[in-house]
Enzyme design. Structure first.
Site, PDB file in Angstrom:
ATOM      1  N   ASP A 145      18.951 -73.894 -13.868  1.00  0.00           N
ATOM      2  CA  ASP A 145      18.186 -72.960 -12.749  1.00  0.00           C
ATOM      3  C   ASP A 145      16.816 -73.450 -13.075  1.00  0.00           C
ATOM      4  O   ASP A 145      16.241 -73.903 -14.140  1.00  0.00           O
ATOM      5  CB  ASP A 145      18.371 -71.577 -13.049  1.00  0.00           C
ATOM      6  CG  ASP A 145      19.905 -71.297 -12.939  1.00  0.00           C
ATOM      7  OD1 ASP A 145      20.545 -71.905 -12.241  1.00  0.00           O
ATOM      8  OD2 ASP A 145      20.027 -70.229 -13.403  1.00  0.00           O
ATOM      9  N   ASP A 159      23.528 -72.439  -6.352  1.00  0.00           N
ATOM     10  CA  ASP A 159      23.403 -70.882  -5.934  1.00  0.00           C
ATOM     11  C   ASP A 159      22.971 -70.871  -4.574  1.00  0.00           C
ATOM     12  O   ASP A 159      23.595 -69.921  -4.253  1.00  0.00           O
ATOM     13  CB  ASP A 159      22.316 -70.505  -7.048  1.00  0.00           C
ATOM     14  CG  ASP A 159      22.972 -70.504  -8.496  1.00  0.00           C
ATOM     15  OD1 ASP A 159      24.029 -70.611  -8.977  1.00  0.00           O
ATOM     16  OD2 ASP A 159      21.903 -70.186  -9.332  1.00  0.00           O
TER      17      ASP A 159
END
Length: 186
Positions: A145, A159
């Protein structure tokens, strides 16, 4: 026959299907799904490769003052880092989502649904790739991330694709448009 039914090729009031020239072309919708999924997957994969190569073990990059920054984070859990002990479960869920989307694609005659499912598929494949191939090991890998808005969870492009696809599915469902291209009025 209603205009919407004529456009999407649903059965008319007598139950007869529209003429072949008016029927939707399912193959084109599957191609659209695959193209959207491939673009989402490649953007996610490329961004993660760049983050690992250039940002991991370095200071975060301020993008918009204190509102948005890029920072490399390895997330073994789900959203907000929840469920770090369940990485294998998240891997299996992603695999099931991919199988369901592929099975649903056979009946896909709606371009908006193709886009939504393509976003879900590309995002699921992006995060599944991390879970399979990144450390600490197969089916236990941590997702990379890097997008860090202020006062929010750190996330990635996969995401984002999943969330956008999910929102689009909710909108399509509320509008009554089914993946097979039919419109229902409840």
């Amino acid at each position: 026959m209603a205009e919407a039914e004529r456009i999407i090729g649903t059965p008319d009031a007598d139950g007869e299907a529209a003429a072949p020239a008016e029927q939707p072309r399912g193959r084109r919708r599957v191609v659209a799904l695959l193209v959207v999924a491939l673009v989402a997957y490649l953007l996610d994969l490329g961004s993660k490769m760049l983050v690992v190569a250039k940002l991991e073990h370095h200071e975060p990059i301020q993008v918009v003052g204190d509102l948005l920054r890029f920072v490399a984070v390895r997330n073994p859990g789900a959203a907000f880092g929840i469920g770090e002990a369940f990485t294998v479960i998240f891997t299996l869920i992603a695999a099931v989502v991919i199988v369901v989307i592929i099975r649903l694609a056979r009946k896909l005659y709606s371009l908006p649904w193709a886009i939504a499912l393509g976003l879900l598929l590309g995002g699921a494949l992006g995060n599944l790739t991390d879970r399979i191939f990144r450390s600490p090991g197969v089916f236990e890998g941590a997702v990379v991330d890097f997008i860090a808005p202020a006062h929010f969870a750190v996330f990635n492009l996969a995401d984002s694709a999943i969330v956008c696809g999910g929102i689009l599915i909710v909108i399509l469902s509320f509008k009554g448009l089914d993946p097979d291209g039919t419109v229902h009025k409840d």
